[in-house]
Structure formats: structure tokens, C-alpha cells
Design a protein around this motif. Sequence first.
Motif, PDB file in Angstrom:
ATOM      1  N   ASP A  32      19.382  -4.964  58.451  1.00  0.00           N
ATOM      2  CA  ASP A  32      20.091  -6.223  58.187  1.00  0.00           C
ATOM      3  C   ASP A  32      21.575  -5.896  58.124  1.00  0.00           C
ATOM      4  O   ASP A  32      21.958  -4.757  57.844  1.00  0.00           O
ATOM      5  CB  ASP A  32      19.623  -6.829  56.863  1.00  0.00           C
ATOM      6  CG  ASP A  32      20.100  -8.260  56.636  1.00  0.00           C
ATOM      7  OD1 ASP A  32      20.731  -8.832  57.549  1.00  0.00           O
ATOM      8  OD2 ASP A  32      19.854  -8.797  55.546  1.00  0.00           O
ATOM      9  N   GLU A  33      22.414  -6.876  58.407  1.00  0.00           N
ATOM     10  CA  GLU A  33      23.860  -6.743  58.206  1.00  0.00           C
ATOM     11  C   GLU A  33      24.222  -7.606  57.011  1.00  0.00           C
ATOM     12  O   GLU A  33      24.443  -8.815  57.131  1.00  0.00           O
ATOM     13  CB  GLU A  33      24.636  -7.180  59.448  1.00  0.00           C
ATOM     14  CG  GLU A  33      26.144  -7.123  59.297  1.00  0.00           C
ATOM     15  CD  GLU A  33      26.699  -5.714  59.124  1.00  0.00           C
ATOM     16  OE1 GLU A  33      27.911  -5.576  58.884  1.00  0.00           O
ATOM     17  OE2 GLU A  33      25.925  -4.730  59.231  1.00  0.00           O
ATOM     18  N   ARG A  34      24.241  -7.000  55.843  1.00  0.00           N
ATOM     19  CA  ARG A  34      24.463  -7.729  54.594  1.00  0.00           C
ATOM     20  C   ARG A  34      25.868  -7.389  54.076  1.00  0.00           C
ATOM     21  O   ARG A  34      26.182  -6.234  53.807  1.00  0.00           O
ATOM     22  CB  ARG A  34      23.399  -7.333  53.577  1.00  0.00           C
ATOM     23  CG  ARG A  34      23.431  -8.088  52.244  1.00  0.00           C
ATOM     24  CD  ARG A  34      22.980  -9.516  52.390  1.00  0.00           C
ATOM     25  NE  ARG A  34      21.608  -9.695  52.801  1.00  0.00           N
ATOM     26  CZ  ARG A  34      20.636 -10.187  52.033  1.00  0.00           C
ATOM     27  NH1 ARG A  34      20.881 -10.536  50.794  1.00  0.00           N
ATOM     28  NH2 ARG A  34      19.426 -10.373  52.508  1.00  0.00           N
ATOM     29  N   SER A  74      20.309 -14.718  51.336  1.00  0.00           N
ATOM     30  CA  SER A  74      21.257 -14.281  50.310  1.00  0.00           C
ATOM     31  C   SER A  74      20.557 -13.757  49.061  1.00  0.00           C
ATOM     32  O   SER A  74      21.218 -13.398  48.097  1.00  0.00           O
ATOM     33  CB  SER A  74      22.187 -15.426  49.910  1.00  0.00           C
ATOM     34  OG  SER A  74      21.432 -16.516  49.409  1.00  0.00           O
ATOM     35  N   GLY A  75      19.231 -13.734  49.069  1.00  0.00           N
ATOM     36  CA  GLY A  75      18.494 -13.274  47.905  1.00  0.00           C
ATOM     37  C   GLY A  75      18.279 -11.775  47.903  1.00  0.00           C
ATOM     38  O   GLY A  75      18.859 -11.031  48.706  1.00  0.00           O
ATOM     39  N   ALA A  76      17.437 -11.311  46.983  1.00  0.00           N
ATOM     40  CA  ALA A  76      17.175  -9.883  46.835  1.00  0.00           C
ATOM     41  C   ALA A  76      16.503  -9.322  48.083  1.00  0.00           C
ATOM     42  O   ALA A  76      15.588  -9.932  48.651  1.00  0.00           O
ATOM     43  CB  ALA A  76      16.302  -9.642  45.614  1.00  0.00           C
ATOM     44  N   THR A  77      16.951  -8.139  48.516  1.00  0.00           N
ATOM     45  CA  THR A  77      16.371  -7.502  49.690  1.00  0.00           C
ATOM     46  C   THR A  77      16.627  -6.010  49.653  1.00  0.00           C
ATOM     47  O   THR A  77      17.547  -5.540  48.985  1.00  0.00           O
ATOM     48  CB  THR A  77      16.970  -8.099  50.980  1.00  0.00           C
ATOM     49  OG1 THR A  77      16.261  -7.582  52.118  1.00  0.00           O
ATOM     50  CG2 THR A  77      18.435  -7.730  51.118  1.00  0.00           C
ATOM     51  N   LEU A  78      15.803  -5.276  50.378  1.00  0.00           N
ATOM     52  CA  LEU A  78      16.011  -3.850  50.602  1.00  0.00           C
ATOM     53  C   LEU A  78      16.421  -3.656  52.053  1.00  0.00           C
ATOM     54  O   LEU A  78      15.786  -4.219  52.963  1.00  0.00           O
ATOM     55  CB  LEU A  78      14.735  -3.060  50.313  1.00  0.00           C
ATOM     56  CG  LEU A  78      14.363  -2.849  48.845  1.00  0.00           C
ATOM     57  CD1 LEU A  78      13.028  -2.121  48.749  1.00  0.00           C
ATOM     58  CD2 LEU A  78      15.448  -2.044  48.123  1.00  0.00           C
ATOM     59  N   GLY A  93      19.830   5.892  54.651  1.00  0.00           N
ATOM     60  CA  GLY A  93      19.956   5.336  53.311  1.00  0.00           C
ATOM     61  C   GLY A  93      19.128   4.079  53.131  1.00  0.00           C
ATOM     62  O   GLY A  93      18.639   3.479  54.094  1.00  0.00           O
ATOM     63  N   VAL A  94      18.967   3.712  51.873  1.00  0.00           N
ATOM     64  CA  VAL A  94      18.294   2.465  51.528  1.00  0.00           C
ATOM     65  C   VAL A  94      19.147   1.766  50.474  1.00  0.00           C
ATOM     66  O   VAL A  94      19.698   2.412  49.579  1.00  0.00           O
ATOM     67  CB  VAL A  94      16.861   2.707  51.012  1.00  0.00           C
ATOM     68  CG1 VAL A  94      16.856   3.567  49.763  1.00  0.00           C
ATOM     69  CG2 VAL A  94      16.133   1.396  50.784  1.00  0.00           C
ATOM     70  N   ARG A  95      19.284   0.453  50.601  1.00  0.00           N
ATOM     71  CA  ARG A  95      20.156  -0.305  49.708  1.00  0.00           C
ATOM     72  C   ARG A  95      19.443  -1.553  49.209  1.00  0.00           C
ATOM     73  O   ARG A  95      18.783  -2.256  49.984  1.00  0.00           O
ATOM     74  CB  ARG A  95      21.439  -0.703  50.452  1.00  0.00           C
ATOM     75  CG  ARG A  95      22.402  -1.553  49.628  1.00  0.00           C
ATOM     76  CD  ARG A  95      23.780  -1.579  50.256  1.00  0.00           C
ATOM     77  NE  ARG A  95      23.831  -2.209  51.547  1.00  0.00           N
ATOM     78  CZ  ARG A  95      24.340  -3.418  51.781  1.00  0.00           C
ATOM     79  NH1 ARG A  95      24.825  -4.139  50.782  1.00  0.00           N
ATOM     80  NH2 ARG A  95      24.387  -3.910  53.000  1.00  0.00           N
ATOM     81  N   TYR A  96      19.574  -1.802  47.924  1.00  0.00           N
ATOM     82  CA  TYR A  96      19.122  -3.048  47.323  1.00  0.00           C
ATOM     83  C   TYR A  96      20.327  -3.971  47.198  1.00  0.00           C
ATOM     84  O   TYR A  96      21.381  -3.567  46.689  1.00  0.00           O
ATOM     85  CB  TYR A  96      18.522  -2.797  45.943  1.00  0.00           C
ATOM     86  CG  TYR A  96      18.291  -4.057  45.135  1.00  0.00           C
ATOM     87  CD1 TYR A  96      17.174  -4.854  45.348  1.00  0.00           C
ATOM     88  CD2 TYR A  96      19.210  -4.448  44.166  1.00  0.00           C
ATOM     89  CE1 TYR A  96      16.969  -6.011  44.617  1.00  0.00           C
ATOM     90  CE2 TYR A  96      19.019  -5.611  43.424  1.00  0.00           C
ATOM     91  CZ  TYR A  96      17.897  -6.383  43.655  1.00  0.00           C
ATOM     92  OH  TYR A  96      17.708  -7.528  42.938  1.00  0.00           O
ATOM     93  N   ALA A  97      20.197  -5.211  47.662  1.00  0.00           N
ATOM     94  CA  ALA A  97      21.303  -6.176  47.599  1.00  0.00           C
ATOM     95  C   ALA A  97      20.775  -7.497  47.065  1.00  0.00           C
ATOM     96  O   ALA A  97      19.652  -7.916  47.377  1.00  0.00           O
ATOM     97  CB  ALA A  97      21.926  -6.381  48.976  1.00  0.00           C
ATOM     98  N   ASN A  98      21.623  -8.173  46.269  1.00  0.00           N
ATOM     99  CA  ASN A  98      21.231  -9.461  45.709  1.00  0.00           C
ATOM    100  C   ASN A  98      22.494 -10.249  45.387  1.00  0.00           C
ATOM    101  O   ASN A  98      23.612  -9.698  45.409  1.00  0.00           O
ATOM    102  CB  ASN A  98      20.388  -9.278  44.443  1.00  0.00           C
ATOM    103  CG  ASN A  98      19.548 -10.508  44.126  1.00  0.00           C
ATOM    104  OD1 ASN A  98      19.669 -11.545  44.764  1.00  0.00           O
ATOM    105  ND2 ASN A  98      18.699 -10.388  43.116  1.00  0.00           N
ATOM    106  N   SER A  99      22.341 -11.533  45.072  1.00  0.00           N
ATOM    107  CA  SER A  99      23.478 -12.383  44.721  1.00  0.00           C
ATOM    108  C   SER A  99      23.014 -13.464  43.753  1.00  0.00           C
ATOM    109  O   SER A  99      21.814 -13.659  43.537  1.00  0.00           O
ATOM    110  CB  SER A  99      24.096 -13.025  45.963  1.00  0.00           C
ATOM    111  OG  SER A  99      23.271 -14.081  46.438  1.00  0.00           O
ATOM    112  N   SER A 100      23.988 -14.178  43.200  1.00  0.00           N
ATOM    113  CA  SER A 100      23.673 -15.273  42.271  1.00  0.00           C
ATOM    114  C   SER A 100      23.464 -16.598  42.984  1.00  0.00           C
ATOM    115  O   SER A 100      23.267 -17.627  42.339  1.00  0.00           O
ATOM    116  CB  SER A 100      24.814 -15.421  41.251  1.00  0.00           C
ATOM    117  OG  SER A 100      26.024 -15.796  41.903  1.00  0.00           O
TER     118      SER A 100
END
Length: 236
Positions: A35-37, A224-228, A210-217
Amino acid sequence: MRATLAAGLLLAASASPALAQYADTISGTVEVASDERRRGLSWSDGEPVVRGSVALQATDELSFDAAATSLWSSDRHGGADAVVDFGASYARQLGGWRLSARGTYHLFPGASGQGYGQFGAGAAFLIGPANIDLNASYAPRQGSIGGDNLYLSAAASAGIPGTPLTVSAHVGRSSGSVRDEGNAARLRPGGTYWDHGISVDYLQRRWFAGVRYANSSIDDARHSGATLIGRAGITF
């Protein structure tokens, strides 16, 4: 079109080793990601991407860089097939602080009237084994983003002793004025919001993963929610 664009991105990035024969100050990367987050928002509508980048260290303080990332007709950016980021940075070491200033322009091939520019400043310092970064980035009022945009962030990273692993985390806040709600939703759907994330990266010689966890309010926006997010690539 997708295959052609991906091949072009790989070709552009793979040209950097040839350039490096003539200038040790040139480097590049090629990578793939799930993903491009950016700032908690998916720019590729949740689709995998290919990215190529080239950087030139002109002096000890001044550098230039460019990166191209596939977007596959992104709905967020008017159907753009890719984003091309052009940047220039200036940094100075003052005691234990590294101060920097940066300007970036984002170009969106395959879409009309989507490009926009921004500039920012940052300060970084070490606390034991951890590197701390404080940054502010501002996009002045532009029609393509429906107003202006301010992004404030703090990040920390540290290597795990005895391993090729680095752990990093960040938190950021996006705000700004709105003149066109439709265009403003590109960067701030629903208005002011927070994003955060944590990542673990592996680097072995020129290879990285690498692995990244991303989330937002953000409560009511797609991608835009939680994702790996997973990624892997090579540096030149």
C-alpha cells in the motif's frame, strides 16, 4: 497501462547504478509495497505499489531527490496513475541537533490539476540509542487541495542491538483551512485528524524489508483505518 507504468518506474530507478559510476553522491532505491500510505491515508486506494527513487547529495548540507510511485488510477488523486515527488533539502548540524528545511512538489501523471507543493522544517537529536525527529510541513493555499494544509509530527527510531532491525514510531496531526470541501478531502477527509504508526525494518547490505502498522482518527473515509503494510526493496 499498469504493466507499462511499472516497467517505467523500475527502469528509471535502475538507472542509478550507472550514474553512480560517475558520482559517489548519487544513490537510488527500488521497492514494492502492499500500500502507499501517507499521513494515515492510502494514496493507492489500498493497492500494491512499485516505487523508484534517486537522491543526489550536492554538498554536505544540500541534497536533491525524486521518487515515482505507481497509484493505479487513484480515486483520491483524480484518477492519477502515479505520483512523482521532487524535493530539495538543506540540513546543518548544530551541536547535538540536526536542523533541516525542505521543499517538495507532488506531480500526478494521468490526472489534471492535481499537483501541489509544500515546504517544511525539522529538528532531530539523539537520546541514548534513539533518534528523535520533530517536523512541520505546510502546503500554502492551493486550488488542487481545496485550501491550505499543516502537518505536525514527532517520530522516534532505534536499532535493536545485535540485530539488523530498526524499530520506529510516529504520531502526526493534519489541519488547515477549507475553501473547497471536495478538494480538501484529498488530504483531510472529515477535517482535522491524527495519525500514528509503528514499524520494524530489516536492512542487510543493500536489501531491506519491513512491516508497518498505520492508523488514523478518521471515522468516515475509505482506506484510512488500521492496516499492516509490507515492503521490500534494494538500494544502489
